[in-house]
Design a protein around this motif. Structure first.
Motif, PDB file in Angstrom:
ATOM      1  N   ASP A  60       0.686  -1.232   0.093  1.00  0.00           N
ATOM      2  CA  ASP A  60      -0.043   0.028   0.023  1.00  0.00           C
ATOM      3  C   ASP A  60       0.860   1.342   0.059  1.00  0.00           C
ATOM      4  O   ASP A  60       0.643   2.184  -0.610  1.00  0.00           O
ATOM      5  N   ARG A 106      -1.151   4.147  -1.256  1.00  0.00           N
ATOM      6  CA  ARG A 106      -2.464   4.029  -0.823  1.00  0.00           C
ATOM      7  C   ARG A 106      -2.403   4.054   0.969  1.00  0.00           C
ATOM      8  O   ARG A 106      -3.484   3.569   1.391  1.00  0.00           O
ATOM      9  N   ARG A 110      -7.576  -5.492  -4.676  1.00  0.00           N
ATOM     10  CA  ARG A 110      -6.814  -4.404  -3.990  1.00  0.00           C
ATOM     11  C   ARG A 110      -6.127  -3.231  -5.068  1.00  0.00           C
ATOM     12  O   ARG A 110      -6.601  -2.244  -4.704  1.00  0.00           O
ATOM     13  N   TYR A 111      -5.320  -4.043  -5.797  1.00  0.00           N
ATOM     14  CA  TYR A 111      -4.795  -2.915  -6.853  1.00  0.00           C
ATOM     15  C   TYR A 111      -5.635  -2.398  -7.743  1.00  0.00           C
ATOM     16  O   TYR A 111      -5.390  -1.161  -8.024  1.00  0.00           O
ATOM     17  N   GLU A 114      -9.267  -1.475  -5.923  1.00  0.00           N
ATOM     18  CA  GLU A 114      -9.063  -0.424  -4.879  1.00  0.00           C
ATOM     19  C   GLU A 114     -10.096  -0.780  -3.608  1.00  0.00           C
ATOM     20  O   GLU A 114     -10.435   0.135  -3.168  1.00  0.00           O
TER      21      GLU A 114
END
Lengths: 225, 198
Positions: A16, A21, B150-151, B154
């Motif tokens: 992340d 992120r 996730r990538y 998101e």
């Protein structure tokens, strides 16, 4: 200096952080901790280097192109499905229902009991009335035998009621026989006996019979007279 | 007009409300547009064929729209759509195996990349996406799904946890391992070397 995050925690935050992120507070904590793990620092550099190239690829626009008409095609398929559903409802519900109803009607109409009219009249012993159930296959033959006779009788009755009898002379006797056999009460042949009313026995005796009775009574008991 | 409508109905709840009580066609269009990339990419990861993924995505939205009025909101729309997508994809994959059995096909997925093409040509043809998909397929399923959700999508770890039924801690570990492996694969690929040269 002891890192605030364990190695496992640092690893979990690494992707992340690499992709930007993480929140500001988490980023700061991560930066402070990763310094304690040189191998993870190297890993972070490699990941950032490789994925910076990946990020230049516009996956979003590629997906956008591939999924461009999905909404239109979904709507078309839904409209088509609703048509098919109405047809399938017809095939699934209406046609079987109608078929079952038709079969039921056919079954019950073929099994309706046919009463033999001869059996409805009281028998000679006067025991009881009974109804004979005749199968449809037998009934059709019986009905065909009586069909002509019934037609003629119906014709006669209707003409009698209307006083418009116009029957050829040679047929009169035959028709009279038919009426006598089928319509008129069987008074002569009836085996039923009418029992006299015990209170009005005198009405059934003629004069001679009454005189005879009086004589018999006088012989047996003279004081009566 | 549609542009302003898209912004007027920007939350799933508003779209559902519109679908149930107002103009269902317009709401359905907005609903599909909002989630089509998510559903399509999930189907593509599972089925590995663009045609099958396209069919699956349509089927997912048909099922979703039919049941949208019954959606109670116990989970997020994306979690709900993801579950439908998995069900539809499983069904399509089963059919594909059945057909492959009777057509004496080996049942393997459609090859997305031509081995004959050099990395430069692939790059020029914008085939990196296919190459990346191929690398993704080398990851274990849990890692691949975690990475993609996730990538690309998101999603939060909590949402992914509901979708995949894995703990948040487990997902974080999966994500790190997936990113680590992909980085190694990409670094060693001819694609990356070509990129670095250019």
């Amino acid at each position: 200096m002891t890192p605030s995050l364990s190695r496992k925690q640092t690893e979990e935050m690494l992707p992340d952080y690499a992709f930007g992120r993480l929140g500001a507070e988490d980023s700061l904590q991560f930066e402070q901790s990763i310094a304690a793990y040189p191998d993870l620092s190297q890993e972070l550099k490699d990941i950032q280097g490789v994925f910076s190239k990946v990020d230049t690829m516009d996956f979003n626009s590629i997906l956008e192109n591939r999924t461009r008409n999905i909404s239109v095609r979904v709507q078309e398929r839904m409209a088509k499905n609703s048509k098919n559903n109405s047809m399938s409802r017809l095939f699934r519900l209406v046609i079987p229902t109608v078929s079952i109803a038709a079969l039921a009607i056919f079954f019950f109409s073929s099994e309706i009991p046919v009463f033999n009219s001869n059996e409805l009249s009281s028998n000679s012993d006067g025991d009881s009335h009974h109804i004979q159930v005749v199968r449809s296959s037998d009934a059709s033959s019986l009905l065909s035998e009586d069909l002509n006779l019934n037609a003629v009788l119906a014709e006669v009755v209707s003409h009698q009621n209307n006083n418009e009898i116009n029957i050829p002379a040679q047929d009169n006797n035959a028709i009279d026989d038919l009426i006598a056999d089928n319509l008129l009460p069987e008074s002569e042949e009836s085996t039923e006996t009418v029992s006299p009313d015990p209170n009005n026995l005198w009405e059934y005796l003629n004069d001679n019979e009454i005189q005879d009775i009086l004589k018999d009574l006088n012989y047996e008991n003279p004081s009566v007279l | 007009m549609m542009y302003s409508l898209t912004y007027a109905l920007n939350t799933d709840q508003e779209i559902i409300q519109e679908y149930c009580s107002g103009d269902s066609n317009r709401a359905a269009t907005l609903f599909v547009r909002k989630h089509q990339k998510f559903v399509y990419s999930a189907a593509l990861r599972y089925l590995r064929s663009h045609d099958d993924a396209d069919d699956a995505a349509q089927e997912v939205f048909i099922r979703a729209l039919k049941n949208l009025k019954n959606f109670r909101g116990d989970s997020s729309i994306q979690t709900w759509l993801y579950r439908i997508t998995l069900n539809v994809c499983t069904s399509i994959a089963r059919k594909r195996k059945f057909v492959a059995f009777f057509t004496h096909d080996d049942g393997s997925e459609i090859e997305l990349e031509s081995d004959a093409a050099t990395p430069q040509q692939q790059f020029e043809n914008k085939d990196f996406e296919k190459h990346f998909e191929k690398m993704l397929r080398q990851l274990p399923e849990k890692q691949r799904e975690t990475f993609a959700l996730r990538y690309f999508d998101e999603l939060s770890y909590e949402e992914i946890s509901k979708m995949l039924g894995t703990s948040v801690g487990g997902l974080k570990a999966n994500y790190f391992q997936a990113v680590q492996k992909l980085a190694k694969l990409l670094k060693n690929s001819e694609f990356m070397q070509t990129w670095e040269r250019t």
